[in-house]
Design a protein around this motif. Sequence first.
Motif, PDB file in Angstrom:
ATOM      1  N   ILE A 205      21.100   0.615  63.598  1.00 51.24           N
ATOM      2  CA  ILE A 205      20.262  -0.536  63.928  1.00 51.24           C
ATOM      3  C   ILE A 205      18.804  -0.109  64.003  1.00 51.24           C
ATOM      4  O   ILE A 205      17.907  -0.794  63.468  1.00 51.24           O
ATOM      5  N   ALA A 206      18.541   1.029  64.651  1.00 54.91           N
ATOM      6  CA  ALA A 206      17.169   1.524  64.763  1.00 54.91           C
ATOM      7  C   ALA A 206      16.565   1.761  63.382  1.00 54.91           C
ATOM      8  O   ALA A 206      15.381   1.466  63.141  1.00 54.91           O
ATOM      9  N   GLY A 207      17.373   2.298  62.458  1.00 49.14           N
ATOM     10  CA  GLY A 207      16.883   2.523  61.104  1.00 49.14           C
ATOM     11  C   GLY A 207      16.523   1.232  60.393  1.00 49.14           C
ATOM     12  O   GLY A 207      15.478   1.141  59.730  1.00 49.14           O
ATOM     13  N   VAL A 208      17.368   0.207  60.536  1.00 47.99           N
ATOM     14  CA  VAL A 208      17.081  -1.085  59.896  1.00 47.99           C
ATOM     15  C   VAL A 208      15.890  -1.763  60.583  1.00 47.99           C
ATOM     16  O   VAL A 208      15.107  -2.473  59.933  1.00 47.99           O
ATOM     17  N   VAL A 209      15.725  -1.526  61.902  1.00 55.29           N
ATOM     18  CA  VAL A 209      14.560  -2.064  62.609  1.00 55.29           C
ATOM     19  C   VAL A 209      13.273  -1.500  62.017  1.00 55.29           C
ATOM     20  O   VAL A 209      12.276  -2.222  61.847  1.00 55.29           O
ATOM     21  N   VAL A 210      13.280  -0.207  61.684  1.00 52.60           N
ATOM     22  CA  VAL A 210      12.103   0.395  61.045  1.00 52.60           C
ATOM     23  C   VAL A 210      11.799  -0.319  59.728  1.00 52.60           C
ATOM     24  O   VAL A 210      10.642  -0.652  59.434  1.00 52.60           O
ATOM     25  N   LEU A 211      12.834  -0.571  58.919  1.00 47.87           N
ATOM     26  CA  LEU A 211      12.630  -1.309  57.666  1.00 47.87           C
ATOM     27  C   LEU A 211      12.129  -2.728  57.949  1.00 47.87           C
ATOM     28  O   LEU A 211      11.283  -3.256  57.214  1.00 47.87           O
ATOM     29  N   HIS A 212      12.657  -3.346  58.987  1.00 47.35           N
ATOM     30  CA  HIS A 212      12.268  -4.709  59.371  1.00 47.35           C
ATOM     31  C   HIS A 212      10.781  -4.757  59.723  1.00 47.35           C
ATOM     32  O   HIS A 212      10.049  -5.646  59.273  1.00 47.35           O
ATOM     33  N   VAL A 213      10.323  -3.781  60.531  1.00 42.12           N
ATOM     34  CA  VAL A 213       8.910  -3.731  60.921  1.00 42.12           C
ATOM     35  C   VAL A 213       8.038  -3.413  59.714  1.00 42.12           C
ATOM     36  O   VAL A 213       6.938  -3.961  59.551  1.00 42.12           O
ATOM     37  N   TRP A 214       8.529  -2.531  58.849  1.00 41.90           N
ATOM     38  CA  TRP A 214       7.790  -2.200  57.625  1.00 41.90           C
ATOM     39  C   TRP A 214       7.593  -3.452  56.762  1.00 41.90           C
ATOM     40  O   TRP A 214       6.487  -3.738  56.303  1.00 41.90           O
TER      41      TRP A 214
END
Length: 436
Positions: A205-214
Motif C-alpha cells: 500500500i505504501a508503494g502504491v501511495v508513492v505512485l499516487h502522490v507522484w
Amino acid sequence: MSGSPSSYVPKSGIGRWVDARMPLPRLVHDSFVSYPVPRNLNYAYTFGGILTLMLVLQIATGIVLAMHYTANTATAFDSVEKIMRDVNSGWLLRYLHSNGASFFFIAVYLHIFRGLYYGSYKAPRELLWILGCIIYLLMMATGFMGYVLPWGQMSFWGATVITGFFTAIPLVGEWLQQLLLGGFAVDSPTLNRFFALHYLLPFMIAGVVVLHVWALHVTGQTNPTGIEVKHKTDTLPFTPYATTKDAVGMVLFLIVFAYFVFYIPNYLGHADNYVQADPLRTPAKIVPEWYFLPFYAILRAVTFNIGPIDAKLGGVLAMFGAIAVLFFVPWLDTSKVRSAVYRPWYKLFFWLFAANALFLGWLGAKPAEGVYVPLMQVSTLLYFGFFLVVMPLLGLLETPRRLPNSITEAVLGKEPPDANSETGKVSEAQRRVERS
C-alpha cells in the motif's frame, strides 16, 4: 503546476554537495514546501494527509504487535490476550491498531466521496483515481486478513463464510479457496498465510501511495470549483498554507480517534471476537467488520438465479462488481463539468447515493430474511444505477451553472489586477471559448 522550475537553494556546503549527488532535499522541498496548490482548497482536501498519517501508524503498531503474535490456532487467541495483559503498553498498541483500521477506512471513504463530489477522477487524473482504487482494494484485503488473526469466533466464521464464496467461481473456485486456506478448512495454515500477507500488504500500500502522490504532483491538485489553474494568483505554496490546513484537520481527526481508543475501544468491534474460535459452535449472526457491510449486503441481495448463473455466483459477481465499477468512473461520467457545486442535478443524485451507501451498510448487519432482502435488492440496484445510468445520462442532459473564469474569481468574486500579466493569464477571448 508540476512543470515549474525548482526554487530550492542549498544553504550550506554539505547541502550543495548532497544536492549535486542525490537531490532528495530538493525533491522534498519542491513536493511539500514550494509546491503550488489551488488557493480555494477546503477541509475536504485534508484526508490525503490523514490517510498517510494513519498508514504510518498502522505499519508502526503492526510491526510491534507482530513481535508478540503467534500464527497458530492453538496459541493465536492467547497471544493476543498476552499482548493485552503482559506486554508493556500492549493494550494501547492493540487498540491503536484495531481502531486505526476502522478510522483508516472512515478517512478513505470520505476521501472517495470527496473525489466523487468534486469530480477528481476526470481527465487528466484518470490514473490518479485508478491508483486510489488499487489502494482501496489492498486495504480491503489487509483488513479482512487482519480480522482473522485474533482467532475469535467472528474471525473464524467470517473467514469460513467469505472464503467459501470463492467456490462459486466455475472451474477455479475450489482451487482458489484451498490456496487461500492452505487446506480444506480454516486452520493454522490459514493463519500463517493471512499473517504473512497482512504483514506484507501495508508495505505494498505504501508503494502504491508513492505512485499516487507522484501522479498527483504530475497532474496537479484539483479544487472545489473543478477549474484548472490559469495564472499564478490561483495558487499558494503548499507550506505554510496547505500544511496548516492539513494539520488542523489531522488534529481534529486524531481527537475523535483518541476518544475511541481510550474510552470506547471495542465499540467498532464485535463481542463474539472476544470468545475463542470454536468450529463446533456457530454464532447466531455472522457479520464482517463494519467497513465491509455495504458489500456484504450487495452479496446477499442476489437470491435468485440469473440464467446459467446461480444465486451464489451472482452474489459474488455483484459484490466484486460493486468495487470494479469504481475503476470505470472516469469514463462513466460524461459531463464536461467536474464539480458538483455547478451541477445541481448531479449534486442531488450524489447525496441520494451517499445515503443509499449508508443504508446498505445498515442492511449488511441485518439477517438476509424478511423485509431486509427486498430492501437489499432495491439498494443494490440504486448503487449500480448511480454509476451505470445516472452518471452517463446526466452528462448529456444536465445544464450546469455558470463556471467562474478562474479559481481566483471563485474566491474573490473578481479577477485580480495581474490576471492579464505575462506570468500566466487567460485572455477574455479564451475564457469565452471555455465557457461555451
